[in-house]
Enzyme design. Structure first.
Site, PDB file in Angstrom:
ATOM      1  N   GLY A  14       7.077   7.880  -4.107  1.00  0.00           N
ATOM      2  CA  GLY A  14       6.599   8.161  -5.461  1.00  0.00           C
ATOM      3  C   GLY A  14       6.737   7.043  -6.460  1.00  0.00           C
ATOM      4  O   GLY A  14       6.712   7.284  -7.669  1.00  0.00           O
ATOM      5  N   GLY A  15       6.844   5.805  -5.996  1.00  0.00           N
ATOM      6  CA  GLY A  15       6.975   4.678  -6.922  1.00  0.00           C
ATOM      7  C   GLY A  15       5.801   4.563  -7.887  1.00  0.00           C
ATOM      8  O   GLY A  15       5.991   4.324  -9.086  1.00  0.00           O
ATOM      9  N   SER A  76      -0.727   1.275  -1.993  1.00  0.00           N
ATOM     10  CA  SER A  76       0.091   0.211  -1.431  1.00  0.00           C
ATOM     11  C   SER A  76      -0.040   0.288   0.088  1.00  0.00           C
ATOM     12  O   SER A  76       0.807   0.880   0.764  1.00  0.00           O
ATOM     13  CB  SER A  76       1.553   0.376  -1.865  1.00  0.00           C
ATOM     14  N   CYS A  79       2.117  -3.028   4.848  1.00  0.00           N
ATOM     15  CA  CYS A  79       2.265  -4.475   4.643  1.00  0.00           C
ATOM     16  C   CYS A  79       2.533  -5.235   5.934  1.00  0.00           C
ATOM     17  O   CYS A  79       2.403  -6.462   5.973  1.00  0.00           O
ATOM     18  CB  CYS A  79       3.409  -4.738   3.658  1.00  0.00           C
TER      19      CYS A  79
END
Length: 383
Positions: A14-15, A76, A79
């Protein structure tokens, strides 16, 4: 901007949601999507009223996306295909499949989002995935701006250099975006971590004795004199707050539970990145924090009365028992998950369900982002 509807992809813990709240922008997260069960458990614990989809993104049809009333996409993507320590598989890595699916859907949406914000690691900016992203945005009529930012630019004593892209659906190019970016994220006086350098960081041998610092003292962690000078400059940067501001009160922490074990001290003493409460720097916390040592995050020196040089000078001449006794004087401990969350900008209202282990907490935090940096970018995007 009243009633802005947000779709949170790869929602994690939840950033992005917290960043929306911190930005002060009137908005509602209409749906969050992730497949990590631990992250979803934490997200639901903190945002019980948000519609959380436990699905793969590529498993959601175009019709399903069209039924969602969203004005903004926050995402996001994974990565791992772009990290410098990974295989750098880029678009050939199966983990980019969902992101490529999003790029395929975007031109076909019946109503394209007005705003997009994307975060990823350093390395994404030179990837084929980024090329496809930019090509898709231009074809869809978006104006966009890219930037590499670390929390140190907003006064936080932690290095977490990340790539960000903000985009808005507009044919009018905002010529002020670049200058606004510089105002919002002033660059540190010096390069704030090796990951910011344009060239690759040279590898050092895994074994060897600490060097002598030309200015006096011992270079622990097998550092070079340049690295030591960089750390001194960081600690003298008064625009960055001290580590102590982000620590839990001693009454809330059972330090014994977080002390580095003797085996770790003996094997990795020269590789540890050690900080004190008065420091204005720490290295990026990764998902391996607490399990691996080098490059996963800093450790805290609790006994500040003990001088570092006194401990490390002549350490190689001692027996293991003598080494251990000297190292134990520093009372080195890991940062607690709550302290890592503090350094990553999560508010005090954020918490973990009791059943989530410490290892899991470090892991999901390492995969998250800095809330404050994203909040500033959202304000800039919608200003």
């Amino acid at each position: 901007m009243e009633g802005l509807r947000v779709l949170e992809l790869y929602s994690g813990i939840g950033g992005m949601h917290y960043a929306v709240q911190e930005s002060g922008i009137p908005a509602q997260v209409v749906a969050a999507i992730d497949i990590n069960p631990t992250a979803n458990q934490i997200y639901k614990h903190n945002f019980p009223d948000t519609d959380l989809w436990n699905k793969t993104i590529e498993g959601i049809s175009l019709d399903d996306f069209n039924k969602l009333p969203f004005d903004m996409i926050l995402m996001s993507p994974p990565c791992q295909p772009f990290t410098r320590i990974g295989l750098q598989g880029d678009i050939a890595d199966p983990r980019t499949k969902s992101f490529l699916y999003i790029l395929d859907l975007l031109p076909r949406l019946c109503r394209r989002p007005r705003f997009i914000l994307l975060e990823n690691v350093k390395g994404f900016e030179s990837s084929s995935a980024r090329e496809r992203l930019v090509k898709t945005l231009m074809e869809c009529g978006y104006t966009f701006q890219e930037i590499m930012v670390s929390p140190t630019s907003v006064g936080i004593p932690n290095s977490r250099l990340r790539y960000f892209l903000i985009a808005k659906l507009s044919t009018d190019i905002d010529s002020t975006w670049s200058s606004k970016m510089l105002d919002a994220f002033p660059l540190p006086a010096e390069s704030e971590s090796p990951e910011q350098r344009t060239s690759s960081r040279p590898l050092r041998p895994a074994t060897g004795q600490p060097e002598e610092d030309p200015r006096g003292g011992v270079l622990y962690k097998q550092e070079t004199a340049v690295e030591v000078q960089r750390k001194r400059s960081q600690n003298n940067d008064l625009s960055v707050r001290q580590i102590g501001d982000f620590l839990q009160p001693q009454t809330e922490v059972n330090a014994e539970n977080y002390l580095l074990p003797p085996k770790t001290l003996l094997r990795y003493a020269l590789l540890l990145d050690i900080v004190q409460p008065t420091c204005r720097r720490s290295v990026c916390f990764t998902k391996g924090y607490g399990r691996y040592v080098e490059g996963t995050g800093s450790v805290l020196q609790c006994c500040t009365e003990t001088e570092m040089e006194d401990v490390f000078r002549g350490l190689d001449q001692l027996s293991e028992d003598e080494k251990l006794q000297k190292l134990l004087k520093l009372k080195l401990r890991y940062f607690t998950p709550r302290e890592v969350a503090n350094l990553m900008g999560f508010p005090q209202s954020f918490s973990f369900p009791e059943q989530v282990s410490t290892k899991q907490r470090y892991r999901v935090l390492g995969n998250s982002l800095h809330v404050g940096v994203v909040a500033r970018l959202l304000q800039l995007l919608l200003s």
